[in-house]
Write an enzyme that holds these catalytic residues in place. Structure first.
Site, PDB file in Angstrom:
ATOM      1  N   TYR A  91      52.469  58.149  16.725  1.00 51.56           N
ATOM      2  CA  TYR A  91      52.545  58.907  15.467  1.00 51.56           C
ATOM      3  C   TYR A  91      53.672  58.381  14.582  1.00 51.56           C
ATOM      4  O   TYR A  91      53.444  57.964  13.444  1.00 51.56           O
ATOM      5  CB  TYR A  91      52.726  60.394  15.799  1.00 51.56           C
ATOM      6  CG  TYR A  91      53.163  61.262  14.634  1.00 51.56           C
ATOM      7  CD1 TYR A  91      52.433  61.303  13.453  1.00 51.56           C
ATOM      8  CD2 TYR A  91      54.316  62.062  14.724  1.00 51.56           C
ATOM      9  CE1 TYR A  91      52.839  62.105  12.382  1.00 51.56           C
ATOM     10  CE2 TYR A  91      54.722  62.863  13.660  1.00 51.56           C
ATOM     11  CZ  TYR A  91      53.982  62.870  12.486  1.00 51.56           C
ATOM     12  OH  TYR A  91      54.389  63.661  11.433  1.00 51.56           O
ATOM     13  N   LYS A 148      53.514  56.186  11.099  1.00 46.45           N
ATOM     14  CA  LYS A 148      54.078  56.777   9.874  1.00 46.45           C
ATOM     15  C   LYS A 148      55.102  55.805   9.269  1.00 46.45           C
ATOM     16  O   LYS A 148      55.182  55.660   8.049  1.00 46.45           O
ATOM     17  CB  LYS A 148      54.745  58.122  10.167  1.00 46.45           C
ATOM     18  CG  LYS A 148      53.803  59.259  10.475  1.00 46.45           C
ATOM     19  CD  LYS A 148      52.941  59.709   9.313  1.00 46.45           C
ATOM     20  CE  LYS A 148      53.609  60.647   8.350  1.00 46.45           C
ATOM     21  NZ  LYS A 148      52.647  61.210   7.370  1.00 46.45           N
TER      22      LYS A 148
END
Ligand code: NAP
Length: 501
Positions: free
Chosen positions: A244, A248
């Site tokens: 994640y 990002k």
């Protein structure tokens, strides 16, 4: 240099504007963009249009999703009361649903629609993301990396765009220690010394791995596992703890690289918690990180936890994030620069995990959770905390791993009669170890997010007492939070309510 602002000015800024918002649906995360939609519609009746980009098979289903997952949420209660019978008409007039997906170059809208709306949009808010730490690499890459790229390319097409606000996360900083600045990533930058990242090669690696999986006629399960493991492996290779935050960070890199002179604001919140003030204190959806601790304690299924109670947990109420986003949009409109905001609390008002642990214990002592047919109060026992991974592992080995090993040998001796039990307990053990591995970077985090830019934004906001009396507030100063009171009186009851709904 940010000009002086006040709440009236922020509200006025949105008058007559059309805003494209991605990521407003779903019940798994914190519903940050649903909160943003609500606030915009509540404070500025004369916003022109909110275009909500939603994933769905067809127009009908996307409209349905908006009705149930956005405007149908409890957080819209105040707005509903404000409009009474006119609520549906107001929504019909202000909200336009677009059926799309940011993983596609044309955002899944088709070129004709894309060109049509490119003349209408004033502001883009990209909140869409895959927020699962252990997501498949291809899925996370599509949403968090290519998604950011496609949104940026679309933003450049928009003829009257004033700004693109991208929602990232403070944890793109990985597991770094010390003061972490509101600094943009350079293209190819990594968190591991000597390593160089090439985003194009990462995309090719994903495509190549998928080709091999297809060529070997791999099952869906194998494909999923392989892609999840690939994401984690690549994240760790470059110094990030999970897929994640790694994806990002790559999304931010691409945005910074491709934006040209596009006005861009990147907002990096830390861990988003329930609404502090308005419209509904304690409102929260989706349980992540600290909330699983609260629920685990309420159900008394969690007797131990890996956390350093002295370390600072960086949390920030969702309404403060929304306020900071709206003020930042007004402050940086048409400014040909990129500005990064840490919407965090660890520097100006640090909350140690001990405060949460204490509030949780006190809350459930005074409000004992109930279970069983007759709603008997659950007997509470204090939780045990381990402040390092080796201490936690040692405890797990003695308490669970060793008995599990004995069970395995007994099972062999008994010709497999205990196989089911053994498999079940092994699975549980692996699950706990897996969870701990993913949460450790947060529960043992040693960094502190500097928020100088955000402080400047706060300073630019003049006292907004007048607007508070009209029912809206644009505060985002964590200094105003008494953490113990917030957890005890607002956040924990909010999580409990969510759990019981
Ligand atoms: N939650 C936190 O504590 C936290 C902290 C810091 C930063 N953030 C950031 O804040 C933002 C919102 O977080 P959240 O927790 O509110 O998220 P969330 O509830 O998990 O929602 C994610 C949203 O993104 C949409 N989405 C995912 N992939 C997409 C795609 N390819 N195309 C279009 N839409 C897509 C999802 O749509 P579906 O409903 O169709 O899945 C959903 O609406 C994210 O950017 C996240 O990184 C969150």
């Amino acid at each position: 240099m940010i000009g002086e602002l006040d709440a009236d000015g922020v509200v006025e800024y949105f008058r007559g504007k059309s805003i494209l918002i991605t990521g407003s649906t779903g019940f798994l995360g914190k519903g940050l963009c649903a909160m943003l939609v609500e606030k915009m519609l509540r404070v500025q009746h004369d916003v022109k249009k909110l275009f909500l980009l939603v994933r769905a098979n067809d127009v009908e289903s996307s409209k349905q999703r908006v009705q149930t997952e956005v405007t149908g949420r409890e957080v819209f209660q105040v707005l509903k009361e404000k409009h009474g019978n006119g609520f549906e008409d107001f929504m019909e007039e202000k909200v336009c649903t677009l059926t799309g997906d940011i993983m596609y170059e044309d955002l899944g809208l088709g070129n004709a629609k894309l060109t049509e709306i490119s003349t209408e949009i004033d502001i883009i808010v990209n909140g869409a993301a895959t927020t699962n730490f252990y997501e498949r690499y291809d899925v996370a890459f599509d949403a968090n990396v290519l998604g950011a790229k496609h949104i940026c390319e679309f933003a450049k097409m928009c003829t009257k765009l004033k700004m693109l606000l991208h929602v990232s996360t403070a944890y793109v900083a990985g597991e770094q220690e010390g003061i972490l600045l509101e600094k943009p990533f350079l293209m190819g930058e990594t968190l591991r010394e000597g390593a160089q990242l090439d985003i194009e090669s990462e995309l090719n690696l994903i495509k190549e791995t998928m080709r091999e999986l297809k060529a070997n006629c791999s099952s869906e399960r194998t494909e999923k596992r392989t892609m999840k493991e690939l994401g984690l492996k690549r994240a760790r290779e470059f110094g990030w703890p999970n897929t994640y935050v790694f994806t990002k960070a790559m999304g931010e890199m691409l945005l910074g690289h491709l934006r040209g002179d596009l006005p861009v604001v990147i907002v990096r919140p830390s861990i988003i918690t329930s609404i502090l003030k308005e419209p509904l204190p304690g409102w929260i959806e989706g349980i992540r990180t600290i909330d699983s601790f609260i629920i685990g304690y309420a159900k008394q299924v969690l007797s131990f936890f890996l956390v350093d109670l002295d370390s600072i947990m960086d949390v920030i109420p969702g309404d403060m994030v929304v306020n900071a986003m709206m003020v930042a949009m007004a402050a940086h409109s048409e400014e040909q620069a990129q500005t990064i905001y840490h919407v965090t609390s660890s520097l100006c008002n640090p909350a140690p995990y001990a405060v949460l642990a204490d509030s949780v214990h006190r809350y459930f002592l005074h409000n004992p959770p109930r279970s069983g047919k007759n709603g008997e109060p659950v007997r509470l026992s204090r939780m045990r905390f381990f402040r390092t991974v080796p201490m936690f592992r040692a405890y797990m080995s003695i308490k669970y791993k060793l008995p599990l090993e004995i069970l395995r040998l007994v099972n062999i001796a008994l010709c497999g009669v205990l196989s089911r039990r053994y498999k079940e307990l092994s699975r549980k053990y692996s699950y706990v170890m897996h969870l701990v591995e993913f949460y450790a970077p947060y529960t043992l985090f040693k960094g502190c997010f500097d928020d100088m830019n955000t402080e400047r934004l706060r300073m630019a906001m003049k006292n907004n007492e007048k607007d508070k009396s009209r029912g809206y507030d644009f505060g985002f100063d964590p200094m105003s939070i008494d953490w113990d009171d917030y957890f005890y009186r607002i956040h924990i009851p909010g999580v409990v309510k969510y759990l019981n709904d």
